[in-house]
Each structure stands twice: as structure tokens, then as C-alpha cells.
Scaffold this motif. Sequence first.
Motif, short mmCIF file in Angstrom:
data_model
loop_
_atom_site.label_atom_id
_atom_site.label_comp_id
_atom_site.label_asym_id
_atom_site.label_seq_id
_atom_site.Cartn_x
_atom_site.Cartn_y
_atom_site.Cartn_z
N UNK A 128 0.88 -1.16 0.00
CA UNK A 128 0.00 0.00 0.00
C UNK A 128 0.92 1.22 0.00
N UNK A 129 0.42 2.35 -0.46
CA UNK A 129 1.27 3.52 -0.67
C UNK A 129 2.13 3.85 0.54
N UNK A 130 1.50 3.79 1.72
CA UNK A 130 2.18 4.26 2.92
C UNK A 130 2.85 3.14 3.72
N UNK A 131 3.09 2.00 3.06
CA UNK A 131 3.79 0.89 3.70
C UNK A 131 5.00 1.39 4.49
N UNK A 132 5.06 1.06 5.78
CA UNK A 132 6.20 1.40 6.64
C UNK A 132 6.50 2.89 6.68
N UNK A 133 5.48 3.71 6.70
CA UNK A 133 5.70 5.16 6.81
C UNK A 133 6.65 5.44 7.98
N UNK A 134 7.74 6.17 7.72
CA UNK A 134 8.78 6.37 8.75
C UNK A 134 8.28 7.06 10.02
N UNK A 135 7.33 7.98 9.88
CA UNK A 135 6.81 8.68 11.07
C UNK A 135 6.02 7.70 11.93
N UNK A 136 5.23 6.88 11.26
CA UNK A 136 4.46 5.87 11.99
C UNK A 136 5.39 4.86 12.66
N UNK A 137 6.45 4.47 11.94
CA UNK A 137 7.42 3.53 12.53
C UNK A 137 8.10 4.16 13.75
N UNK A 138 8.40 5.46 13.67
CA UNK A 138 9.03 6.14 14.81
C UNK A 138 8.08 6.17 16.01
N UNK A 139 6.80 6.40 15.74
CA UNK A 139 5.81 6.38 16.83
C UNK A 139 5.75 4.99 17.46
N UNK A 140 5.79 3.96 16.62
CA UNK A 140 5.74 2.58 17.13
C UNK A 140 6.99 2.25 17.93
N UNK A 141 8.15 2.74 17.47
CA UNK A 141 9.39 2.51 18.22
C UNK A 141 9.33 3.16 19.59
N UNK A 142 8.74 4.37 19.65
CA UNK A 142 8.58 5.03 20.95
C UNK A 142 7.65 4.20 21.83
N UNK A 143 6.62 3.63 21.23
CA UNK A 143 5.71 2.77 21.98
C UNK A 143 6.47 1.56 22.55
N UNK A 144 7.30 0.95 21.72
CA UNK A 144 8.10 -0.20 22.18
C UNK A 144 9.00 0.22 23.35
N UNK A 145 9.58 1.42 23.26
CA UNK A 145 10.42 1.91 24.36
C UNK A 145 9.63 2.12 25.64
N UNK A 146 8.41 2.60 25.49
CA UNK A 146 7.55 2.78 26.67
C UNK A 146 7.32 1.42 27.35
N UNK A 147 7.09 0.41 26.51
CA UNK A 147 6.90 -0.94 27.07
C UNK A 147 8.16 -1.41 27.80
N UNK A 148 9.33 -1.02 27.27
CA UNK A 148 10.59 -1.46 27.89
C UNK A 148 10.91 -0.66 29.16
N UNK A 149 10.62 0.66 29.12
CA UNK A 149 11.11 1.54 30.18
C UNK A 149 10.10 1.83 31.28
N UNK A 150 8.83 1.69 30.99
CA UNK A 150 7.82 2.01 31.99
C UNK A 150 7.16 0.73 32.50
#
Length: 421
Positions: free
Chosen positions: A295-317
Amino acid sequence: MSRSAVWHPFTQHATEPVPPTIVRTEGAYVETREGKRILDAISSWWVITHGHRHPKIVEAIRHAIETLDQVIFAGLNHEPAEQLASALVDMAPPGLDWVFYSDSGSTSVEVALKMALGFHRNSGAARARIVVIEHSYHGDTIGTMSVGARGVFNAAYEPLLFQVDTIPFPAAGQEQQTLDAFERLSRDGEVAALIVEPLVLGAGGMLMYPAWVLAELKRIAEASGTLLIADEVMTGWGRTGTMFACEQASVSPDILCTSKGLTGGTIPLAATIATDAIFHAHFSEDRKKTFFHSSSYTANPIACAAALANVEIWRDEPVAERIAVLSARQAAGLQRFRVNPYFTDCRTTGTIAALDLRTGSAGYLAEIGPKLRAFFLERGLLVRPLGNVLYLLPPYCITSDELGGLYDAIEEAGERFGSRP
Ligand SMILES: *Cc1c(COP(=O)(O)O)cnc(C)c1O
């Protein structure tokens, strides 16, 4: 003001009130233009996990846009997608090694179905049937409606939907019938995949079944060479008490779909995570075996960055602890309704609580739905019953007091709208 040009989703504009305009969100609340704060007890259609606008996710989005907006993901790569894929493989059940990005729950399921058929075709087998569980929901596109429950939602599109085999919902005491039905179907060697919502069927009415049934379904699938697709779009990211619901059954599906909570609910992103065997069925000198999807927006970098921050929240909080506390509160909070004559089938799985209001009519189009919605909204509560099924699926930052207010309102709704057995 001129009339609105907006056509809202799942909205009957002829009968429903003009929706409030939301100008701000924070934590467990959305705020209207008039300054009214509404408690988001359904995580804005099940997407918000930690709370609205978690500062770390907001910051990650802000930072990402400084360097990358959108780049084609066929023939080009980027770091946010690489890092997120590696994190997802670490977090997913063992054996899921390849991450395919898309942008909504529906597309992640479409991708899973195409992967399953491609796997069998490229492996030389003519398997093309899909088995589904009664009352399932997997999205609103033609393919995902095909593998979901048929009803008033999709009656008009029925001629376009493909045929599937449906096994009964594993209701308490009748689980063996579900397993037997699946075993019979899988014996003929034509079934490509079984698709399930693990532990909780969301849109079908927050129907819950135990982990051992999921484990048995996996066992039967494996024995017959049928793939298991776990649609964790709603159940993922802690909703059922564990990161993914499959963990509770110690099940590794062949394909796992995740979306909603992947970015903490801030922006659209989805991933379909598959085994090495499925990837390798598409890995060939023969270009006809390519996985033809994008799809056009496959792996949109901004969305991936938001998801990475989410993963960090899971790790750090202490997210797991928050979820454990919320789950315990929901289980305790529903106790009072078990002896309330206006309600039946009180149930919880992890952070999700649901109960059925006894009314004259059931089903999604039951008159009671819009009345209940209005009743809660008047009290500053965003609750959106599925017909006569009331459920609370709140963000993890909700407090004990806020939950208490919700239970009180549900009790009042029972007295106002319910009928006794
Ligand atoms: C919401 C949902 C979907 C569809 O996701 P969208 O992002 O709305 O397309 C698919 N499967 C399940 C289990 C869902 O709850």
C-alpha cells in the motif's frame, strides 16, 4: 456554520445526533469544543493503549518529521522500519521472523490471507479454503468481511464475498464442538488457514473463550498442515493481560496481525508477522513467487518512529504492572453485576470487561444502542455498546476512581434501560 460535508463511519446520519467536535485529547480524556471533558472508556475504538498523546510518542513523531516524511518502501529501506521490525520479532511469539508493514488492521489481515494462499500455491499445494470462527470480525474490506460474520453490516455486499467454512464459537461447555468441527474440515487437505481472534472476539460482542481452546486449535492446524492466522489487531499490546493474547496459550501462530495499539494508538500502522517457512515459500529465483502486495504508505517512517517510541515505553515504563492492576480492578469491578438482575454474562479477559444488558431485543441494531450511547455521553463518558453488550476497554492510564464512576453509570443504565429476567 454551513452544513458538514463529513460522512461518518458506522453512522446513520438520519437518526443520530450531530457528534461533538473534539479539539484536544489527553490521557484518558477527549475534550469538546465547548470544553467538556469526556472519559474515553473504549480507547477511541480500541487503539489508544497508554493514554492519549503519551509525551514520548508525541516527541518521537515530532523528531521523525525533521528528517523523514514518506519514502517508497519497495527498493528503498529506512532505519525506523528496520529497528521496529527487529523489536517486533523480539516481542512476538517465537518463530515469527518476518515483518510485512501495512497501514490498518484490515490490510494486515488481507496481507495475512494473501500470504497464506501464496504459501500453499508456491509450495505446490492447492489449498485455498479459509476457516473462520462464528461471530468473528476482521475488518470492513471485501476480503476481511468475507472471513468475518455475515450480518446486517455486510448484507449488501454479500454477492462479492468469498465462501469460507465457519466453525461454531467455542461457548463455555461447547468447546469440543468447535474443535471437532475444525478437525473435520481440516482433514480434507484443502484448508489453507484458520483465522482467529485469540481469546476475545471484539466486534462480535466481546465474546471470550479460554486459552486451552486456542492451543487445541493450533494443535489441530499443525497436524493437518493448515496455517493459523492470529488476528491480534484488537487483542495485542496488552489488552488481554499479556503483550499478545497467543502467549496465554503458549501458541505461536504462523502469521500474526497487529495494528491498533502498535503506535500506542496515535497514527495508523500495521504489521503482519510471519514464519520463516512462509517467507521462504515466496523466496525464489522464480519472480512469479514474489509476494505481490503493497500500500502507498507501507512502513511510513513517522508511523514507525511512533511505534518505536511505543516499544520503548513498554521497555522503560511499568506497563505490565499497570495492566495487571487494571485487569484486577476490572475483574473486581464486575463482581457487583453478577448479582444485578439487569445484567448477564459478566466477563473479563485482562483489561477488557463486558456484560450483557437484559433487554427486550438483542443484536447490534437493538434500539437500545444509541440510547445507551447518549445516556453515557450526557455523563461525560464515551461508551459505545455493541447492541446490548456493554464493555469497557479503557486506556491503561485510567484510574480506580474513573473506573468506579463507569461502573456506577453502568448500574444506573441497567435500572433505566434493563429488564428483569
Ligand atoms: C479493528 C479490527 C480490525 C480492523 O482494523 P482497522 O484498522 O479498523 O482496519 C481487524 N481485526 C480486528 C480483530 C479488529 O478488532
